[in-house]
Design a protein around this motif. Structure first.
Motif, PDB file in Angstrom:
ATOM      1  N   ALA A  98       0.817  -1.207   0.000  1.00 45.26           N
ATOM      2  CA  ALA A  98       0.000   0.000   0.000  1.00 45.26           C
ATOM      3  C   ALA A  98       0.856   1.265   0.000  1.00 45.26           C
ATOM      4  CB  ALA A  98      -0.928  -0.002   1.211  1.00 45.26           C
ATOM      5  N   ARG A  99       1.996   1.223   0.706  1.00 41.91           N
ATOM      6  CA  ARG A  99       2.871   2.395   0.801  1.00 41.91           C
ATOM      7  C   ARG A  99       4.301   1.982   0.470  1.00 41.91           C
ATOM      8  NH1 ARG A  99       0.795   5.317   6.414  1.00 41.91           N
ATOM      9  NH2 ARG A  99      -1.363   5.675   5.742  1.00 41.91           N
ATOM     10  N   PRO A 100       4.561   1.705  -0.761  1.00 46.02           N
ATOM     11  CA  PRO A 100       5.896   1.216  -1.122  1.00 46.02           C
ATOM     12  C   PRO A 100       6.944   2.320  -1.074  1.00 46.02           C
ATOM     13  CG  PRO A 100       4.605   1.572  -3.094  1.00 46.02           C
ATOM     14  CD  PRO A 100       3.674   1.809  -1.930  1.00 46.02           C
ATOM     15  N   ARG A 101       8.172   1.911  -0.769  1.00 47.63           N
ATOM     16  CA  ARG A 101       9.317   2.820  -0.857  1.00 47.63           C
ATOM     17  C   ARG A 101      10.272   2.210  -1.884  1.00 47.63           C
ATOM     18  NH1 ARG A 101      14.465   3.718   1.087  1.00 47.63           N
ATOM     19  NH2 ARG A 101      14.994   5.899   1.481  1.00 47.63           N
ATOM     20  N   ILE A 102      10.183   2.718  -3.085  1.00 46.12           N
ATOM     21  CA  ILE A 102      10.928   2.137  -4.203  1.00 46.12           C
ATOM     22  C   ILE A 102      11.973   3.138  -4.670  1.00 46.12           C
ATOM     23  CG2 ILE A 102      10.742   1.169  -6.521  1.00 46.12           C
ATOM     24  CD1 ILE A 102       7.807   0.533  -5.852  1.00 46.12           C
ATOM     25  N   GLU A 160      14.425  -2.823  -6.403  1.00 42.28           N
ATOM     26  CA  GLU A 160      13.277  -2.717  -5.512  1.00 42.28           C
ATOM     27  C   GLU A 160      11.970  -2.670  -6.292  1.00 42.28           C
ATOM     28  OE1 GLU A 160      13.998   0.664  -3.068  1.00 42.28           O
ATOM     29  OE2 GLU A 160      15.412  -0.375  -1.748  1.00 42.28           O
ATOM     30  N   LEU A 161      11.993  -2.086  -7.481  1.00 41.03           N
ATOM     31  CA  LEU A 161      10.790  -2.064  -8.323  1.00 41.03           C
ATOM     32  C   LEU A 161      10.424  -3.489  -8.749  1.00 41.03           C
ATOM     33  CD1 LEU A 161       8.624  -0.553  -9.939  1.00 41.03           C
ATOM     34  CD2 LEU A 161      10.294  -0.303 -11.789  1.00 41.03           C
ATOM     35  N   ARG A 162      11.415  -4.270  -9.179  1.00 42.04           N
ATOM     36  CA  ARG A 162      11.143  -5.657  -9.570  1.00 42.04           C
ATOM     37  C   ARG A 162      10.618  -6.466  -8.386  1.00 42.04           C
ATOM     38  NH1 ARG A 162      16.051  -4.822 -12.466  1.00 42.04           N
ATOM     39  NH2 ARG A 162      17.234  -5.838 -10.807  1.00 42.04           N
ATOM     40  N   ARG A 163      11.198  -6.218  -7.213  1.00 46.03           N
ATOM     41  CA  ARG A 163      10.740  -6.928  -6.015  1.00 46.03           C
ATOM     42  C   ARG A 163       9.299  -6.563  -5.676  1.00 46.03           C
ATOM     43  NH1 ARG A 163      14.349  -5.564  -1.114  1.00 46.03           N
ATOM     44  NH2 ARG A 163      15.888  -6.516  -2.506  1.00 46.03           N
ATOM     45  N   VAL A 211      -1.425 -11.101 -16.320  1.00 46.07           N
ATOM     46  CA  VAL A 211      -1.659 -10.101 -17.363  1.00 46.07           C
ATOM     47  C   VAL A 211      -2.124  -8.776 -16.764  1.00 46.07           C
ATOM     48  CG1 VAL A 211      -3.128  -9.510 -19.322  1.00 46.07           C
ATOM     49  CG2 VAL A 211      -2.082 -11.771 -19.190  1.00 46.07           C
ATOM     50  N   VAL A 212      -2.925  -8.851 -15.694  1.00 46.15           N
ATOM     51  CA  VAL A 212      -3.485  -7.633 -15.101  1.00 46.15           C
ATOM     52  C   VAL A 212      -2.553  -7.038 -14.049  1.00 46.15           C
ATOM     53  CG1 VAL A 212      -5.368  -6.703 -13.707  1.00 46.15           C
ATOM     54  CG2 VAL A 212      -5.856  -8.331 -15.548  1.00 46.15           C
ATOM     55  N   THR A 213      -2.024  -7.885 -13.168  1.00 49.69           N
ATOM     56  CA  THR A 213      -1.296  -7.383 -11.994  1.00 49.69           C
ATOM     57  C   THR A 213       0.063  -6.788 -12.340  1.00 49.69           C
ATOM     58  OG1 THR A 213      -2.375  -9.089 -10.661  1.00 49.69           O
ATOM     59  CG2 THR A 213      -0.481  -7.971  -9.693  1.00 49.69           C
ATOM     60  N   ILE A 214       0.791  -7.418 -13.243  1.00 56.40           N
ATOM     61  CA  ILE A 214       2.143  -6.917 -13.561  1.00 56.40           C
ATOM     62  C   ILE A 214       2.098  -5.492 -14.117  1.00 56.40           C
ATOM     63  CG2 ILE A 214       4.152  -7.243 -15.056  1.00 56.40           C
ATOM     64  CD1 ILE A 214       3.842 -10.240 -14.664  1.00 56.40           C
ATOM     65  N   PRO A 215       1.273  -5.197 -15.132  1.00 56.88           N
ATOM     66  CA  PRO A 215       1.224  -3.797 -15.613  1.00 56.88           C
ATOM     67  C   PRO A 215       0.717  -2.823 -14.547  1.00 56.88           C
ATOM     68  CG  PRO A 215       0.261  -5.290 -17.230  1.00 56.88           C
ATOM     69  CD  PRO A 215       0.447  -6.082 -15.985  1.00 56.88           C
ATOM     70  N   VAL A 216      -0.285  -3.241 -13.765  1.00 57.29           N
ATOM     71  CA  VAL A 216      -0.837  -2.348 -12.745  1.00 57.29           C
ATOM     72  C   VAL A 216       0.198  -2.049 -11.670  1.00 57.29           C
ATOM     73  CG1 VAL A 216      -2.537  -2.157 -10.896  1.00 57.29           C
ATOM     74  CG2 VAL A 216      -3.229  -3.007 -13.141  1.00 57.29           C
ATOM     75  N   SER A 217       0.923  -3.072 -11.206  1.00 60.08           N
ATOM     76  CA  SER A 217       1.938  -2.853 -10.172  1.00 60.08           C
ATOM     77  C   SER A 217       3.091  -2.002 -10.700  1.00 60.08           C
ATOM     78  CB  SER A 217       2.457  -4.191  -9.637  1.00 60.08           C
ATOM     79  OG  SER A 217       2.977  -4.986 -10.688  1.00 60.08           O
ATOM     80  N   LEU A 218       3.411  -2.168 -11.993  1.00 60.14           N
ATOM     81  CA  LEU A 218       4.429  -1.293 -12.587  1.00 60.14           C
ATOM     82  C   LEU A 218       3.957   0.157 -12.613  1.00 60.14           C
ATOM     83  CD1 LEU A 218       5.797  -3.395 -15.594  1.00 60.14           C
ATOM     84  CD2 LEU A 218       7.120  -2.532 -13.654  1.00 60.14           C
ATOM     85  N   LEU A 219       2.701   0.376 -12.955  1.00 57.71           N
ATOM     86  CA  LEU A 219       2.146   1.730 -12.963  1.00 57.71           C
ATOM     87  C   LEU A 219       2.149   2.336 -11.572  1.00 57.71           C
ATOM     88  CD1 LEU A 219      -0.873   1.331 -15.435  1.00 57.71           C
ATOM     89  CD2 LEU A 219       1.251   2.603 -15.809  1.00 57.71           C
ATOM     90  N   GLU A 261      10.619   6.992  -9.691  1.00 58.34           N
ATOM     91  CA  GLU A 261      10.958   8.244 -10.377  1.00 58.34           C
ATOM     92  C   GLU A 261      10.928   9.428  -9.423  1.00 58.34           C
ATOM     93  OE1 GLU A 261       8.192   8.348 -13.558  1.00 58.34           O
ATOM     94  OE2 GLU A 261       9.209   6.803 -14.738  1.00 58.34           O
ATOM     95  N   LEU A 262       9.979   9.413  -8.463  1.00 60.70           N
ATOM     96  CA  LEU A 262       9.923  10.495  -7.476  1.00 60.70           C
ATOM     97  C   LEU A 262      11.179  10.495  -6.617  1.00 60.70           C
ATOM     98  CD1 LEU A 262       8.398  12.767  -6.059  1.00 60.70           C
ATOM     99  CD2 LEU A 262       7.275  11.034  -4.633  1.00 60.70           C
ATOM    100  N   TYR A 263      11.607   9.313  -6.192  1.00 59.35           N
ATOM    101  CA  TYR A 263      12.811   9.222  -5.372  1.00 59.35           C
ATOM    102  C   TYR A 263      14.034   9.692  -6.151  1.00 59.35           C
ATOM    103  CZ  TYR A 263      16.567   7.228  -2.578  1.00 59.35           C
ATOM    104  OH  TYR A 263      17.720   7.058  -1.840  1.00 59.35           O
TER     105      TYR A 263
END
Length: 265
Positions: free
Chosen positions: A13-17, A22-25, A69-77, A84-86
């Motif tokens: 819910a509150r990732p720190r990437i 860390e994004l792949r994880r 198919v659904v989760t991978i693109p959504v989690s990447l978004l 990018e913010l970090y």
């Protein structure tokens, strides 16, 4: 139970990437949670409406494909903006500590470095380009910028591993080092001064000869940094008042002879 579940889902819910790893994880974790939840619901449904194992395996395969198919693109978004913010914050922080003309540490970064260990003894030198206004007036401000850039590169290369080097602003640079480097660094600074006066800086088709005046001081562990800065600045003023193109050590006379003594010690 609720607290344990909240703790488990907090990284989702509150990732720190901050990195690609860390994004792949994060993507793998979100996908795994979604897949377990979907298969659990599908399994419960199959237990109630069981037809055959063939149908059950087909449904589980279909569920897995849909989740992936659904989760991978959504989690990447969801994760990409966090990374990018970090990285944007890192860039802003780096730019706020970097001199834009030379790429060296700026005044803020140098002052922070000096004050990070207030109890540590420190050596400081301020290097000022002599008669820099004359350079700008004679050759133009672009040529003046090239002179500053060139001297900055020379200092960074010569004192790498020996001292922190940065630009205070204008035509002034500074070095910070452990006071135990006094003998070695004083000799190196004096050698840099002599090398610079004998090496014209080429800007286009012009060879510009510049010299520098240098003030140097050290502080004891109990002395405030403001005192060190004031003493270094005073030594620089003494070097200018005495004719420029020389190194002065705070509290002592001309340091040229001292540098030679240090080198021989």
């Amino acid at each position: 139970m609720r607290t344990a579940l909240a703790t488990l889902l907090q990284p989702v819910a509150r990732p720190r990437i901050t990195t690609d790893r860390e994004l792949r994880r994060y993507v793998a974790m979100v996908t795994a949670i979604a897949l377990v939840a979907a298969l659990s619901l599908d399994g419960a449904q199959q237990m109630i409406f069981f037809v055959s194992w063939e149908v059950t395996l087909r449904n589980w395969t279909l569920t897995t494909v849909i989740v992936l198919v659904v989760t991978i693109p959504v989690s990447l978004l969801m994760g990409l903006p966090q990374r990018e913010l970090y990285q944007a914050k890192l860039l802003v922080e780096r730019l706020s500590r970097t001199d834009m003309l030379t790429g060296m540490l700026n005044r803020r970064a140098l002052m922070e470095a000096a004050e990070q260990e207030p109890d540590a003894a420190t050596l400081m030198a301020i290097v000022d380009i002599d008669h820099f206004k004359r350079v700008n007036d004679t050759y133009g401000h672009q040529a003046g910028d090239r002179v500053i850039e060139t001297i900055g590169r020379m200092m960074s290369a010569r004192f790498e591993g020996m001292a922190l080097v940065g630009r205070l602003g204008g035509e002034e640079f500074a070095l910070l080092a452990d006071h135990r480097s006094l003998r070695r660094l004083t000799g190196s600074i004096e050698a840099f001064r002599k090398a610079l006066q004998n090496r014209p800086i080429v800007v286009g088709d012009r060879a510009i000869v510049v010299t520098v005046s240098i003030g140097l001081a050290t502080r004891r562990a109990s002395d405030p940094f403001d005192q060190l800065y004031a003493e270094t600045d005073g030594a620089l003023y003494d070097a200018k008042r005495s004719g420029r193109n020389q190194l002065r050590l705070a509290g002592e006379g001309e340091a040229n002879g001292a540098a030679e003594q240090f080198a021989a010690a």
